[in-house]
Design an enzyme around this catalytic site. Structure first.
Site, PDB file in Angstrom:
ATOM      1  N   ALA A  73     -56.865 120.905 -19.025  1.00 58.88           N
ATOM      2  CA  ALA A  73     -57.974 120.153 -18.431  1.00 58.88           C
ATOM      3  C   ALA A  73     -59.284 120.932 -18.505  1.00 58.88           C
ATOM      4  O   ALA A  73     -60.354 120.335 -18.616  1.00 58.88           O
ATOM      5  CB  ALA A  73     -57.650 119.780 -16.989  1.00 58.88           C
ATOM      6  N   THR A  74     -59.216 122.256 -18.451  1.00 59.10           N
ATOM      7  CA  THR A  74     -60.451 123.040 -18.577  1.00 59.10           C
ATOM      8  C   THR A  74     -61.120 122.744 -19.914  1.00 59.10           C
ATOM      9  O   THR A  74     -62.322 122.476 -19.979  1.00 59.10           O
ATOM     10  CB  THR A  74     -60.149 124.551 -18.454  1.00 59.10           C
ATOM     11  OG1 THR A  74     -59.556 124.795 -17.183  1.00 59.10           O
ATOM     12  CG2 THR A  74     -61.410 125.381 -18.603  1.00 59.10           C
ATOM     13  N   ASN A 153     -58.161 119.155  -5.817  1.00 64.47           N
ATOM     14  CA  ASN A 153     -57.069 120.130  -5.919  1.00 64.47           C
ATOM     15  C   ASN A 153     -56.827 120.869  -4.606  1.00 64.47           C
ATOM     16  O   ASN A 153     -55.716 121.272  -4.316  1.00 64.47           O
ATOM     17  CB  ASN A 153     -57.341 121.114  -7.054  1.00 64.47           C
ATOM     18  CG  ASN A 153     -58.761 121.641  -7.046  1.00 64.47           C
ATOM     19  OD1 ASN A 153     -59.712 120.864  -7.085  1.00 64.47           O
ATOM     20  ND2 ASN A 153     -58.915 122.938  -6.981  1.00 64.47           N
ATOM     21  N   GLN A 181     -55.225 116.364 -10.962  1.00 65.67           N
ATOM     22  CA  GLN A 181     -54.357 116.455  -9.781  1.00 65.67           C
ATOM     23  C   GLN A 181     -53.743 115.117  -9.389  1.00 65.67           C
ATOM     24  O   GLN A 181     -52.899 115.069  -8.496  1.00 65.67           O
ATOM     25  CB  GLN A 181     -55.151 117.005  -8.590  1.00 65.67           C
ATOM     26  CG  GLN A 181     -55.505 118.465  -8.713  1.00 65.67           C
ATOM     27  CD  GLN A 181     -54.301 119.380  -8.562  1.00 65.67           C
ATOM     28  OE1 GLN A 181     -53.203 118.965  -8.183  1.00 65.67           O
ATOM     29  NE2 GLN A 181     -54.492 120.648  -8.861  1.00 65.67           N
ATOM     30  N   SER A 201     -54.062 117.322 -17.411  1.00 64.11           N
ATOM     31  CA  SER A 201     -53.428 118.620 -17.642  1.00 64.11           C
ATOM     32  C   SER A 201     -51.920 118.496 -17.459  1.00 64.11           C
ATOM     33  O   SER A 201     -51.459 117.962 -16.456  1.00 64.11           O
ATOM     34  CB  SER A 201     -53.976 119.646 -16.645  1.00 64.11           C
ATOM     35  OG  SER A 201     -53.315 120.874 -16.811  1.00 64.11           O
ATOM     36  N   ALA A 202     -51.154 119.001 -18.431  1.00 68.19           N
ATOM     37  CA  ALA A 202     -49.688 118.841 -18.363  1.00 68.19           C
ATOM     38  C   ALA A 202     -49.066 119.653 -17.232  1.00 68.19           C
ATOM     39  O   ALA A 202     -48.136 119.187 -16.576  1.00 68.19           O
ATOM     40  CB  ALA A 202     -49.062 119.253 -19.702  1.00 68.19           C
ATOM     41  N   HIS A 203     -49.604 120.866 -16.989  1.00 65.93           N
ATOM     42  CA  HIS A 203     -48.887 121.732 -16.036  1.00 65.93           C
ATOM     43  C   HIS A 203     -49.151 121.367 -14.581  1.00 65.93           C
ATOM     44  O   HIS A 203     -48.642 122.026 -13.684  1.00 65.93           O
ATOM     45  CB  HIS A 203     -49.212 123.210 -16.312  1.00 65.93           C
ATOM     46  CG  HIS A 203     -50.536 123.698 -15.807  1.00 65.93           C
ATOM     47  ND1 HIS A 203     -50.666 124.303 -14.580  1.00 65.93           N
ATOM     48  CD2 HIS A 203     -51.768 123.677 -16.353  1.00 65.93           C
ATOM     49  CE1 HIS A 203     -51.942 124.646 -14.410  1.00 65.93           C
ATOM     50  NE2 HIS A 203     -52.621 124.272 -15.467  1.00 65.93           N
ATOM     51  N   THR A 242     -54.431 123.424 -35.206  1.00 67.88           N
ATOM     52  CA  THR A 242     -53.054 122.975 -35.382  1.00 67.88           C
ATOM     53  C   THR A 242     -52.473 122.507 -34.051  1.00 67.88           C
ATOM     54  O   THR A 242     -52.619 123.196 -33.036  1.00 67.88           O
ATOM     55  CB  THR A 242     -52.202 124.128 -35.949  1.00 67.88           C
ATOM     56  OG1 THR A 242     -52.776 124.521 -37.191  1.00 67.88           O
ATOM     57  CG2 THR A 242     -50.754 123.706 -36.150  1.00 67.88           C
ATOM     58  N   CYS A 328     -57.216 128.005  -6.917  1.00 67.78           N
ATOM     59  CA  CYS A 328     -56.885 127.799  -8.323  1.00 67.78           C
ATOM     60  C   CYS A 328     -57.070 129.040  -9.180  1.00 67.78           C
ATOM     61  O   CYS A 328     -56.280 129.317 -10.057  1.00 67.78           O
ATOM     62  CB  CYS A 328     -57.631 126.624  -8.903  1.00 67.78           C
ATOM     63  SG  CYS A 328     -56.527 125.229  -9.174  1.00 67.78           S
TER      64      CYS A 328
HETATM   65  C1  LIG Z   1     -55.873 122.686 -12.679  1.00 66.52           C
HETATM   66  C2  LIG Z   1     -57.120 121.891 -12.716  1.00 66.52           C
HETATM   67  C3  LIG Z   1     -57.999 121.962 -13.791  1.00 66.52           C
HETATM   68  C4  LIG Z   1     -57.784 122.919 -14.944  1.00 66.52           C
HETATM   69  O1  LIG Z   1     -56.672 122.538 -15.692  1.00 66.52           O
HETATM   70  P1  LIG Z   1     -56.017 123.545 -16.774  1.00 66.52           P
HETATM   71  O2  LIG Z   1     -55.113 122.654 -17.554  1.00 66.52           O
HETATM   72  O3  LIG Z   1     -55.297 124.572 -15.966  1.00 66.52           O
HETATM   73  O4  LIG Z   1     -57.101 124.115 -17.589  1.00 66.52           O
HETATM   74  C5  LIG Z   1     -59.121 121.172 -13.774  1.00 66.52           C
HETATM   75  N1  LIG Z   1     -59.365 120.341 -12.746  1.00 66.52           N
HETATM   76  C6  LIG Z   1     -58.532 120.235 -11.695  1.00 66.52           C
HETATM   77  C7  LIG Z   1     -58.838 119.276 -10.610  1.00 66.52           C
HETATM   78  C8  LIG Z   1     -57.390 121.007 -11.638  1.00 66.52           C
HETATM   79  O5  LIG Z   1     -56.592 120.912 -10.593  1.00 66.52           O
END
Ligand SMILES: *Cc1c(COP(=O)(O)O)cnc(C)c1O
Length: 388
Positions: A73-74, A153, A181, A201-203, A242, A328
């Protein structure tokens, strides 16, 4: 023996074993490059990427062609904000975002300020929800983009993004929603809500780390964006490099699981969270819930323990993995800008802790957590009394 209980699911979620299983072939025998269009190794990788793209699109009700994979997401918000800035700078050089955005969004705006852009930060109310009047008033003829997250978050507070989208559309301004989130945890329909750009963001949704996506609407409006990374022209030229096929396969599987399970899971977590909060409120006079009165995600409790230092409280409950302050990024020791924007004093911020629950937390763990917090608060208040 009690194992440590993980209550920091907003920092990152554990990888769902089913997502890992979906990744394994692409970490082993099916190692092909998704761009190798000349042979079967490439075709298999490309097929996996197509499936995942469709799974992600389905989760948010978009079309596959509107999903661009990134490293997280960053990167998605960097690409969106800087890419839109470059594409629309002839319209103007003004952007708007909420005071309570993630650092990824705030810092990207800070960077643009150094490049001569003007940025307006829109305040939130005491409960953490955006002040819509202030948002509307911030829009100008030279405004190109508004950024607002779906769920915060730190507090889990949910912003009225359909309302924000409506205001932006009326003013002919693009809208980026950071849904990191919220995606996979609440129903999300970008078409119905009228959201033209959305970061994932997947994680944060039980997928692997290092993979994310940016949704860009193709129609009404068709979003233009100048790529920020150049190379082989991957992802329709928007994001070269890639493709991370195992990560993408795991992300897609995580999206599919979420699509199927999110409604039942939200109800389960809300029940557990509510009884956790009720127990603490009954046992700890003066305890406050940050974000009370706002719509909140069902799995987050941001709690303020008056007269108790959150950092000290954490040392008294080493079996609970929770988050203090700005959670975070560990690099950041400054007190939470989110709680500050909600009007909390420095002392109130230092007394606040975030508990974020997830798919793999059980009712037993939540019970243990409640008892542990109450016990730890008891230790600190008696020692405080003893020190008088
Ligand atoms: C974790 C988070 C991000 C960043 O995501 P990454 O995939 O870790 O770079 C951005 N915005 C919010 C609201 C988040 O919680």
């Amino acid at each position: 023996m009690q194992k440590p209980v993980y209550l920091d699911n907003n920092a990152t979620t554990p990888l769902d074993p089913r997502a890992l299983e979906a990744m394994m072939p692409f970490l082993t025998g099916q190692f092909g490059n998704a761009s190798s269009s000349q042979h079967v190794f490439g075709w298999l990788a490309d097929e996996a990427v197509s499936v995942a793209r469709w799974q992600l699109a389905t989760l948010i009700n978009a079309f596959s062609e509107e999903i661009y994979f990134t490293s997280g997401a960053t990167e998605s918000v960097n690409l969106a904000i800087k890419g839109v800035a470059e594409a629309y700078q002839t319209k103007g050089r003004h952007m708007v975002c909420l005071e309570t955005e993630h650092r990824a969004v705030l810092d990207t705006h800070e960077y643009l300020k150094h490049k001569g852009w003007e940025v307006t930060l829109v305040p939130v109310k005491r409960n953490g929800m955006v002040n819509l009047e202030a948002l509307e008033a911030s829009l100008r003829p030279d405004t190109v983009l508004v950024s607002a997250m779906l769920a915060n978050n730190e507090t889990g507070v949910i912003q009225p993004v359909a309302e924000i989208a409506r205001i932006c559309t009326a003013a002919d301004v693009l809208f980026l929603c950071d849904a990191s989130q919220a995606a996979g945890k609440m129903l999300l329909n970008v078409k119905e809500a009228g959201i033209p750009l959305l970061a994932l963001s997947a994680h944060k949704m039980y997928g692997p780390k290092g993979i994310g996506a940016l949704y860009l609407s193709r129609r009404n409006p068709r979003v233009s964006l100048i790529p920020q990374q150049h190379g082989g022209g991957h992802e329709s030229g928007k994001r070269s490099g890639t493709l991370n096929v195992p990560g993408i396969a795991g992300f897609g599987k995580a999206a599919e699981i979420a699509s199927q399970e999110l409604e039942a899971e939200a109800i389960r977590l809300e029940g557990l969270r509510n009884s956790f909060e009720a127990r603490l409120l009954a046992a700890l006079p003066g305890l406050k819930i940050n974000g009370m009165g706002a719509a909140r995600m069902p799995h987050v409790s941001n709690l303020m323990f008056p007269g108790i230092s959150g950092a000290e409280l954490m040392t008294k409950m080493p079996m609970l993995a929770v988050a203090a302050g700005s959670a975070c990024s560990a690099a950041d020791e400054t007190p939470s800008h989110v709680l500050k924007a909600m009007g909390l004093s420095e002392a109130e911020i230092k007394s606040s802790l975030r508990f974020s629950f997830g798919r793999f937390n059980t009712a037993d763990e939540m019970e243990f957590a409640a008892l542990t917090v109450i016990g730890a608060c008891g230790l600190l208040t008696t020692s405080a009394i003893r020190n008088i």
